[in-house]
Enzyme design. Structure first.
Site, PDB file in Angstrom:
ATOM      1  N   ARG A  48       0.968  -1.200  -0.067  1.00 55.80           N
ATOM      2  CA  ARG A  48       0.103  -0.077  -0.077  1.00 55.80           C
ATOM      3  C   ARG A  48       0.812   1.145   0.051  1.00 55.80           C
ATOM      4  NH1 ARG A  48      -4.401   0.320   4.500  1.00 55.80           N
ATOM      5  NH2 ARG A  48      -5.001  -1.410   3.614  1.00 55.80           N
ATOM      6  N   HIS A  94      -7.821  -4.847  -8.272  1.00 51.30           N
ATOM      7  CA  HIS A  94      -7.512  -4.055  -6.905  1.00 51.30           C
ATOM      8  C   HIS A  94      -9.071  -4.047  -6.138  1.00 51.30           C
ATOM      9  CE1 HIS A  94      -4.986  -1.251  -4.384  1.00 51.30           C
ATOM     10  NE2 HIS A  94      -6.055  -0.546  -4.244  1.00 51.30           N
ATOM     11  N   TYR A 138     -17.775  11.823 -15.377  1.00 49.22           N
ATOM     12  CA  TYR A 138     -17.779  12.910 -16.268  1.00 49.22           C
ATOM     13  C   TYR A 138     -16.448  12.908 -16.881  1.00 49.22           C
ATOM     14  CZ  TYR A 138     -22.051  14.547 -13.781  1.00 49.22           C
ATOM     15  OH  TYR A 138     -23.189  14.471 -13.277  1.00 49.22           O
TER      16      TYR A 138
END
Length: 751
Positions: A48, A94, A138
């Site tokens: 991570r 993931h 968007y």
């Protein structure tokens, strides 16, 4: 109905076997928690927070780029919705929140965050003002040339693959990385017990350092730093550090680097000028910077700064207007650097995963070496993969050539034999692969020209195989090939392109003395008023201290004093701490003021004992309710922060300015003691010494007197009474004293 498993009437043979019963194990709580926390810590460190030294990526970034490659989002292709990309990453590689994945992808597309963006975004991907990207539905994205270079060779067995989280697909363990992405784009992350913070650098300089390390494997850190002098931030700015500081930071892998905004003086004519800021430090949000500068103007903490305007469009243009043209711009900026994010510190911490497994704080040379070793492994694996492909193609070409040499017989076998494959293998000594290739050949390929092309291809492959075999046998040839590949990448992204030019200037700090802010404050008289409920305000001019002033409902006056705008007000609290407030920053007297506790960190249960303008050449007596005290110099009570400065340890009772030659103290038991000031110690902090000994109660009041003049107090009628002969009450410090003289106030206070 079937009986329950625990039914006593159930026959023994129908009872569930003992192996199916839940099992419980006992172990110490500390070990159980330790093992589980260690697992979590390792997962955070390796999967991570820390980047891989080889490709400079964390797993989420690597998976985003690989998923975009699988979606065929090449730099020259079309864009795809970001929601589709983050959905594929989450579903295939993931299994975490799509919001976190989209945020990571958006950062890869931000030119103010990445020195060499890896994602080409279309739409609102955030701004340097700190605006968040638009929703993923968007925006659209595709890979950049830099990202494509990182994945060059994935189809040629350049790196290992591993199963994804559910075992249905495979993902790369690391990317081939055609350039040192770790240094070029930097990285940051916080793991368990460790963190990393690596600044971006100029790709051209980093590759030059790699080429030098290839030529001289034992190169010194100083030599590498001469080639690659320091960070190159995407937002530019000026790095004000000496070469010695930078060399030490890159040698140890840790350091603190000062980064300033780039500014210039713009002449407005007629002696007028203004400062234009065109570049701000890395990771500073422009909107918050403007807010901070505007706050400095409003609170007049930088009195010479008159106004700040943001005239930015596509580029950054922050205008700073001085209040007077006589001030030196260098001094003004030096003052702003101290109190705003126009100057920041970047904490260098090159903590990375070596070979994807071992976290280590690396020097610059170690990071470059890890990348070069990875590139050599990629080169060897790709070369072996190519040799296997060449061997397979040469086998097929050999079969084709045999077929052309015996074309008529091959055609006859195909036309008349029931099992042409077996006959051809037996008659011509061909392999199964060769015969399959011949049988799958198109009729249009049976021409003389094709035979010539096959023989030419065969010769080329023989030469290529010989060259690859020679390179794999010679380490020097391998490094020569790696150097050539790095030079190709340098040509694509280096200083020959506008994006490859260095943006951050590196220079040594100039010792410019900032403006004396106190000297720039206009000196004006003030009347400071503090209410019982702790509301403070400053009225212009020296008003009568007993003048009637309006307060909030239920509030009343506590104290008033005369000061000037250049004064520092000192507040002494019952917790024994001193707090400092600039008088020019106090709220005006038109309203009812502001709570004092919003300006200083004075606890709610600690009352204000006294407030006065600070003077350098004074001394004070501080005393606690228990009767302990000492003398402190004015220089030791000035606080620098909101939290104040702890000076007296204990429950503070009073503070008195030192004067005269003796100190008179009176306790709650009405006993009075007078002793010389010389018996009081001077301290900068502590509990102090015993002033008076009490059998019951504590200290009530203290007053400095001149022994020859005597002790004065006011009686209940307001008349001043004086005791001239104090011989009866004279004694040593820490004595019990004698009962106060007749007529002394019943509240045991001198005033």
């Amino acid at each position: 109905m079937t009986s329950a498993p625990d039914d006593p009437d159930l026959p023994p043979e129908d009872l569930p076997p003992e192996d199916d019963a839940p099992r419980m194990t006992a172990e110490p709580l500390s070990r159980a928690i330790g093992e589980r926390y260690l697992t979590y810590a390792l997962s955070t460190i390796m999967h991570r927070a820390l980047p891989d030294a080889r490709d400079g990526l964390k797993p989420v970034h690597r998976r985003i780029l690989y998923a975009m490659r699988e979606l065929r989002l090449s730099p020259t292709g079309g864009f795809r919705k970001s929601a589709k990309i983050s959905g594929d990453v989450m579903g295939n590689y993931h299994p975490h929140g799509d919001g976190a994945i989209y945020d990571a992808m958006a950062r890869l597309a931000q030119p103010f965050a990445m020195r060499y963006p890896l994602v080409n975004g279309q739409g609102n991907f955030g701004s340097i003002d700190g605006d968040s990207p638009a929703a993923s539905r968007y925006t659209e994205a595709r890979l950049t040339l830099a990202a494509e270079a990182l994945m060059d060779g994935l189809a040629e067995d350049a790196v290992d693959f591993r199963p994804n989280y559910d075992g249905t697909l495979e993902e790369p363990v690391v990317l081939p990385a055609a350039f040192p992405n770790l240094l070029c784009n930097g990285a940051s992350g916080i793991a368990v017990g460790m963190a990393t913070n690596i600044p971006p650098h100029n790709l051209h300089e980093v590759i030059d350092a790699c080429l030098h390390l290839i030529k001289s494997p034992d190169a010194r850190d100083d030599t590498l730093m001469a080639i690659m002098p320091g960070p190159d931030f995407p937002t530019g700015g000026v790095l004000v550090e000496s070469p010695e500081t930078l060399r030490e930071a890159y040698r140890t892998g840790r350091g603190s680097l000062r980064l300033r905004a780039r500014w210039s003086r713009e002449d407005l004519g007629r002696g007028q000028w203004q400062i234009i800021v065109t570049e701000i430090p890395y990771q500073v949000q422009k909107s918050k910077l403007i807010e901070r500068l505007a706050d400095l103007v409003n609170t007049r903490k930088i009195p010479i700064l008159a106004d700040v305007r943001d005239e930015s469009a596509d580029d950054i243009r922050i205008v700073l207007e001085p209040r007077t043209r006589q001030v030196d711009p260098e001094q003004l900026m030096a003052a702003l650097f101290r109190v705003s994010d126009l100057e920041t510190r970047f904490g260098l911490n090159m903590n990375v995963l070596i070979d994807g497994r071992v976290p280590k704080v690396c020097s610059l040379k170690e990071v470059l070496r890890a990348f070069l070793d990875h590139r050599r492994e990629v080169l060897v694996r790709r070369s072996n993969f190519r040799l296997e492909k060449i061997a397979a193609r040469l086998e097929v070409l050999a079969g084709y050539i045999v077929a052309y040499l015996n074309l008529d017989r091959v055609i006859e076998i195909i036309r008349h034999e029931d099992d042409p494959k077996a006959v051809m293998m037996a008659e011509f000594g061909l392999s199964d692969v060769q015969v399959e290739a011949i049988l799958n050949m198109r009729l249009r390929a049976l021409r003389r020209l094709e035979e010539i092309e096959l023989r030419a291809e065969h010769d080329r492959l023989i030469e290529e195989r010989a060259a690859l075999s020679a390179m794999l046998a010679d380490e020097g040839s391998q490094w020569t090939r790696i150097a050539a590949q790095l030079k190709e990448v340098r040509g694509l992204f280096g200083k020959s392109t506008p994006e490859g030019l260095r943006r951050t200037e590196i220079t040594e700090s100039e010792d410019v003395q900032p403006l004396d802010m106190d000297a720039m404050i206009e000196r004006e008289p003030l009347t400071v008023i503090l209410s019982k409920m702790g509301w403070i305000r400053a009225m212009k001019g020296h008003q009568p201290l007993d003048a009637e002033v309006k307060f909030r409902d239920g509030d009343e006056p506590f104290m008033a004093l005369h000061a000037e705008t250049t004064d520092k007000l000192v507040i002494f609290g019952a917790n024994g701490r001193f707090y400092t407030l600039p008088a020019n920053n106090l709220p005006g007297g038109r309203g009812q003021g502001e709570p004092l506790r919003l300006m200083i960190d004075l606890p709610n249960d600690a009352a204000v004992i006294d407030m006065f303008p600070w003077r350098d050449d004074t001394q004070f007596l501080m005393a606690s309710r228990a009767g302990d005290g000492f003398i402190v110099n004015a220089g030791d009570i000035l606080a620098q922060t909101r939290a104040g400065k702890q000076v007296l340890n204990g429950d503070a009772l009073l503070i008195r300015r030192v004067s005269g030659d003796h100190l008179a103290v009176v306790g709650d038991n009405r006993k009075l003691l007078v002793f010389p000031i010389a018996e009081l110690p001077e301290m900068s902090r502590g509990k102090g010494v015993r002033l008076q000994r009490f059998k019951d109660g504590g200290l009530a009041d203290a007053k400095f007197i001149t022994l020859s003049v005597g002790l004065s107090w006011q009686d209940p009628a307001g008349r001043t009474r004086t005791e001239s002969d104090l011989t009866e009450w004279l004694g040593k410090r820490a004595s019990a004293g004698r009962m106060a003289p007749r007529g002394f106030p019943r509240d045991n206070r001198f005033n």
